[in-house]
Design a protein around this motif. Structure first.
Motif, PDB file in Angstrom:
ATOM      1  N   SER A   1       0.695  -1.106  -0.072  1.00 52.48           N
ATOM      2  CA  SER A   1       0.036   0.044  -0.048  1.00 52.48           C
ATOM      3  C   SER A   1       0.869   0.999  -0.018  1.00 52.48           C
ATOM      4  CB  SER A   1      -0.913   0.071   1.271  1.00 52.48           C
ATOM      5  OG  SER A   1      -1.820  -1.219   1.132  1.00 52.48           O
ATOM      6  N   GLN A   2       0.321   2.233  -0.781  1.00 54.16           N
ATOM      7  CA  GLN A   2       1.000   3.567  -0.776  1.00 54.16           C
ATOM      8  C   GLN A   2       0.433   4.528  -0.025  1.00 54.16           C
ATOM      9  OE1 GLN A   2       4.140   4.727  -2.579  1.00 54.16           O
ATOM     10  NE2 GLN A   2       3.489   6.283  -0.823  1.00 54.16           N
ATOM     11  N   VAL A   3       0.858   5.024   0.896  1.00 51.23           N
ATOM     12  CA  VAL A   3       0.324   5.935   1.804  1.00 51.23           C
ATOM     13  C   VAL A   3       0.384   7.396   1.063  1.00 51.23           C
ATOM     14  CG1 VAL A   3       0.403   7.236   4.128  1.00 51.23           C
ATOM     15  CG2 VAL A   3       1.055   4.737   3.921  1.00 51.23           C
ATOM     16  N   TYR A   4      -0.726   8.271   1.328  1.00 51.82           N
ATOM     17  CA  TYR A   4      -0.590   9.342   0.537  1.00 51.82           C
ATOM     18  C   TYR A   4      -1.115  10.667   1.736  1.00 51.82           C
ATOM     19  CZ  TYR A   4      -5.709   8.586  -0.187  1.00 51.82           C
ATOM     20  OH  TYR A   4      -6.902   8.470  -0.051  1.00 51.82           O
ATOM     21  N   ALA A   5      -0.648  12.116   1.361  1.00 46.35           N
ATOM     22  CA  ALA A   5      -0.390  12.895   2.419  1.00 46.35           C
ATOM     23  C   ALA A   5      -1.940  13.423   2.712  1.00 46.35           C
ATOM     24  CB  ALA A   5       0.684  13.935   1.921  1.00 46.35           C
ATOM     25  N   SER A   6      -2.563  13.837   1.619  1.00 45.43           N
ATOM     26  CA  SER A   6      -3.906  14.652   1.856  1.00 45.43           C
ATOM     27  C   SER A   6      -5.134  13.811   1.124  1.00 45.43           C
ATOM     28  CB  SER A   6      -3.652  15.962   1.318  1.00 45.43           C
ATOM     29  OG  SER A   6      -3.341  15.915   0.067  1.00 45.43           O
ATOM     30  N   GLU A   7      -6.051  14.243   1.700  1.00 48.77           N
ATOM     31  CA  GLU A   7      -7.452  13.409   1.193  1.00 48.77           C
ATOM     32  C   GLU A   7      -7.766  14.117  -0.037  1.00 48.77           C
ATOM     33  OE1 GLU A   7      -9.317  10.956   2.392  1.00 48.77           O
ATOM     34  OE2 GLU A   7      -7.482  10.866   3.794  1.00 48.77           O
ATOM     35  N   GLY A   8      -8.619  13.635  -1.174  1.00 45.96           N
ATOM     36  CA  GLY A   8      -8.967  14.361  -2.220  1.00 45.96           C
ATOM     37  C   GLY A   8      -8.035  14.198  -3.472  1.00 45.96           C
ATOM     38  N   MET A   9      -7.131  13.334  -3.417  1.00 51.46           N
ATOM     39  CA  MET A   9      -6.121  13.329  -4.374  1.00 51.46           C
ATOM     40  C   MET A   9      -6.335  12.458  -5.578  1.00 51.46           C
ATOM     41  SD  MET A   9      -2.473  13.214  -2.394  1.00 51.46           S
ATOM     42  CE  MET A   9      -1.608  13.643  -3.808  1.00 51.46           C
ATOM     43  N   GLY A  10      -7.283  11.364  -5.478  1.00 45.49           N
ATOM     44  CA  GLY A  10      -7.843  10.620  -6.559  1.00 45.49           C
ATOM     45  C   GLY A  10      -6.809   9.868  -7.058  1.00 45.49           C
ATOM     46  N   ASP A  11      -6.677   9.937  -8.457  1.00 47.01           N
ATOM     47  CA  ASP A  11      -5.705   9.094  -9.129  1.00 47.01           C
ATOM     48  C   ASP A  11      -4.298   9.961  -9.313  1.00 47.01           C
ATOM     49  OD1 ASP A  11      -7.158   7.171  -9.515  1.00 47.01           O
ATOM     50  OD2 ASP A  11      -7.924   7.610 -11.673  1.00 47.01           O
ATOM     51  N   ALA A  12      -4.421  11.208  -8.626  1.00 46.75           N
ATOM     52  CA  ALA A  12      -3.005  11.899  -8.586  1.00 46.75           C
ATOM     53  C   ALA A  12      -2.111  11.546  -7.488  1.00 46.75           C
ATOM     54  CB  ALA A  12      -3.412  13.316  -8.440  1.00 46.75           C
ATOM     55  N   VAL A  13      -2.587  10.357  -6.713  1.00 44.83           N
ATOM     56  CA  VAL A  13      -1.708   9.966  -5.683  1.00 44.83           C
ATOM     57  C   VAL A  13      -0.331   9.531  -6.261  1.00 44.83           C
ATOM     58  CG1 VAL A  13      -1.420   8.195  -4.254  1.00 44.83           C
ATOM     59  CG2 VAL A  13      -3.364   9.149  -4.130  1.00 44.83           C
ATOM     60  N   PRO A  14       0.666  10.035  -5.649  1.00 40.98           N
ATOM     61  CA  PRO A  14       2.083   9.559  -6.225  1.00 40.98           C
ATOM     62  C   PRO A  14       2.667   8.448  -5.581  1.00 40.98           C
ATOM     63  CG  PRO A  14       2.211  11.357  -4.466  1.00 40.98           C
ATOM     64  CD  PRO A  14       0.897  11.043  -4.748  1.00 40.98           C
ATOM     65  N   PHE A  15       2.959   7.351  -6.761  1.00 40.34           N
ATOM     66  CA  PHE A  15       3.355   6.098  -6.373  1.00 40.34           C
ATOM     67  C   PHE A  15       4.931   6.025  -6.433  1.00 40.34           C
ATOM     68  CE2 PHE A  15      -1.082   5.306  -6.998  1.00 40.34           C
ATOM     69  CZ  PHE A  15      -1.430   4.218  -6.298  1.00 40.34           C
ATOM     70  N   GLY A  16       5.714   7.053  -6.109  1.00 36.30           N
ATOM     71  CA  GLY A  16       7.296   7.195  -6.233  1.00 36.30           C
ATOM     72  C   GLY A  16       7.790   6.263  -5.459  1.00 36.30           C
ATOM     73  N   ALA A  17       7.449   6.217  -4.141  1.00 35.68           N
ATOM     74  CA  ALA A  17       7.981   5.699  -2.973  1.00 35.68           C
ATOM     75  C   ALA A  17       7.905   3.823  -3.317  1.00 35.68           C
ATOM     76  CB  ALA A  17       7.523   5.727  -1.765  1.00 35.68           C
ATOM     77  N   ALA A  18       6.634   3.505  -3.712  1.00 35.66           N
ATOM     78  CA  ALA A  18       6.421   2.303  -4.088  1.00 35.66           C
ATOM     79  C   ALA A  18       7.181   1.720  -5.151  1.00 35.66           C
ATOM     80  CB  ALA A  18       4.905   2.098  -4.342  1.00 35.66           C
ATOM     81  N   GLU A  19       7.191   2.440  -6.216  1.00 40.25           N
ATOM     82  CA  GLU A  19       7.865   2.241  -7.509  1.00 40.25           C
ATOM     83  C   GLU A  19       9.352   2.022  -7.278  1.00 40.25           C
ATOM     84  OE1 GLU A  19       5.433   4.650 -10.851  1.00 40.25           O
ATOM     85  OE2 GLU A  19       6.834   5.653  -9.974  1.00 40.25           O
ATOM     86  N   ALA A  20       9.909   2.880  -6.397  1.00 37.19           N
ATOM     87  CA  ALA A  20      11.440   2.715  -6.128  1.00 37.19           C
ATOM     88  C   ALA A  20      11.813   1.562  -5.230  1.00 37.19           C
ATOM     89  CB  ALA A  20      11.949   4.228  -5.618  1.00 37.19           C
ATOM     90  N   TRP A  21      10.767   1.409  -4.089  1.00 38.59           N
ATOM     91  CA  TRP A  21      11.263   0.446  -3.190  1.00 38.59           C
ATOM     92  C   TRP A  21      10.465  -0.811  -3.199  1.00 38.59           C
ATOM     93  CZ3 TRP A  21      14.659   1.447   0.978  1.00 38.59           C
ATOM     94  CH2 TRP A  21      15.254   2.595   1.206  1.00 38.59           C
ATOM     95  N   GLY A  22       9.517  -0.936  -4.003  1.00 36.00           N
ATOM     96  CA  GLY A  22       8.801  -2.122  -4.005  1.00 36.00           C
ATOM     97  C   GLY A  22       9.607  -3.513  -4.330  1.00 36.00           C
ATOM     98  N   ALA A  23      10.563  -3.413  -5.152  1.00 36.01           N
ATOM     99  CA  ALA A  23      11.441  -4.614  -5.521  1.00 36.01           C
ATOM    100  C   ALA A  23      12.445  -4.840  -4.496  1.00 36.01           C
ATOM    101  CB  ALA A  23      12.058  -4.506  -6.706  1.00 36.01           C
ATOM    102  N   LYS A  24      12.801  -3.793  -3.697  1.00 36.70           N
ATOM    103  CA  LYS A  24      13.808  -3.817  -2.688  1.00 36.70           C
ATOM    104  C   LYS A  24      13.278  -4.789  -1.404  1.00 36.70           C
ATOM    105  CE  LYS A  24      16.167   0.307  -4.022  1.00 36.70           C
ATOM    106  NZ  LYS A  24      16.520   1.753  -3.600  1.00 36.70           N
ATOM    107  N   VAL A  25      11.961  -4.536  -1.177  1.00 32.86           N
ATOM    108  CA  VAL A  25      11.491  -4.970  -0.033  1.00 32.86           C
ATOM    109  C   VAL A  25      10.825  -6.222  -0.195  1.00 32.86           C
ATOM    110  CG1 VAL A  25       9.292  -3.896  -0.093  1.00 32.86           C
ATOM    111  CG2 VAL A  25       9.998  -4.317   1.910  1.00 32.86           C
ATOM    112  N   ILE A  26      10.716  -6.509  -1.568  1.00 33.75           N
ATOM    113  CA  ILE A  26       9.952  -7.728  -1.919  1.00 33.75           C
ATOM    114  C   ILE A  26      10.929  -9.037  -2.062  1.00 33.75           C
ATOM    115  CG2 ILE A  26       8.822  -9.303  -3.607  1.00 33.75           C
ATOM    116  CD1 ILE A  26       7.155  -6.944  -4.258  1.00 33.75           C
ATOM    117  N   ALA A  27      12.261  -8.596  -2.576  1.00 37.11           N
ATOM    118  CA  ALA A  27      13.342  -9.379  -2.930  1.00 37.11           C
ATOM    119  C   ALA A  27      13.652 -10.356  -1.590  1.00 37.11           C
ATOM    120  CB  ALA A  27      14.595  -8.710  -3.640  1.00 37.11           C
TER     121      ALA A  27
END
Length: 253
Positions: free
Chosen positions: A124-150
């Motif tokens: 799950s990607q936490v986001y900072a404020s309500e009402g962001m819809g599809d504008a939620v940034p997934f940068g942390a998940a993109e960069a760290w996803g494989a690192k934490v799964i491996a």
């Protein structure tokens, strides 16, 4: 390695695209079976009162008309030629921290995989404020996803357990690292009910949540996210409170 991807935000959710990119760093044998529409808050519900419809969107890519649990069950029992080695659920748009995991369709999809004896991970990607819809940034998940799964791929999972991962609401270069922490607990009074009037003049109610609160001095997933770390939490499906068994048994002896 055969990987099944699912979520609770729906087959066209941006987080599922992120998850697919993460999964393809480990394997080309990737299958996607997800709800046709958003099922956030569905928990571990199963569709019993109406038929579940299946739709194919391309090679190894399907949607079902039901819940995340329905999606995993359909994948395992009807769609895939053999059981996957790994189930990844997410990347959810929004946090799944503390006792909110009981509401989460994302975590519940991983629960269904764990019940089937398959290594299962919710993201799950936490986001900072309500009402962001599809504008939620997934940068942390993109960069760290494989690192934490491996590191989890060859780790023996205890029976009926899963791993819940949350990425903090900060840019990837600000993430401080990974913390393995226990599940936290929210202040239940934090919930809100927003009342409105529909175009026909009838009242409606919309459930909402206030910002995440934390408990200073306690090492839980809530504090890890607050401190800028990826939170990794092992969850178990045995809800029995062992300490109460003998006392209850005495009451009925």
């Amino acid at each position: 390695m055969r990987i099944l991807l699912t979520n609770d935000d729906g087959i066209f959710a941006p987080g599922l695209t992120v998850l697919e990119a993460i999964a393809r760093q480990f394997s080309d044998d990737v299958w996607i079976v997800a709800p046709a529409e958003e099922q956030s808050g569905a928990g571990h519900s199963l569709t019993l009162s109406r038929p579940v419809r299946l739709r194919e969107h391309g090679d190894r890519r399907f949607s079902v008309s039901g819940t995340p649990t329905d999606a995993v069950m359909m994948a395992l029992r009807e769609i895939m030629p053999a059981a996957p080695d790994l189930i990844l659920s997410g990347v959810n748009r929004g946090a799944n921290l503390g006792d909110d995991v009981t509401y989460s369709g994302t975590v519940s999809a991983a629960i269904e995989g764990a019940l089937a004896g398959i290594r299962s991970i919710a993201l799950s990607q936490v986001y900072a404020s309500e009402g962001m819809g599809d504008a939620v940034p997934f940068g942390a998940a993109e960069a760290w996803g494989a690192k934490v799964i491996a590191p989890l791929l060859d780790l023996p999972f205890a029976p009926r357990t899963l791993v819940n991962i949350n990425f903090p609401a900060i840019s990837a270069d600000q993430v401080k690292g990974i913390r393995v922490v226990r599940q936290g607990f929210h202040d239940y009074s934090r919930g809100t009910v927003v009342e409105g009037i529909d175009p026909r003049g009838y009242r409606y109610f919309w459930f909402g949540l206030n910002g995440i609160e934390h408990t200073p001095g306690h090492a839980t997933d809530l504090e890890a996210i607050q401190d800028g770390f990826v939170a990794v939490t092992p969850l178990q499906l045995d809800l029995t409170h062992e300490g109460s068994l003998s006392e209850l048994a005495g009451r009925f002896s």
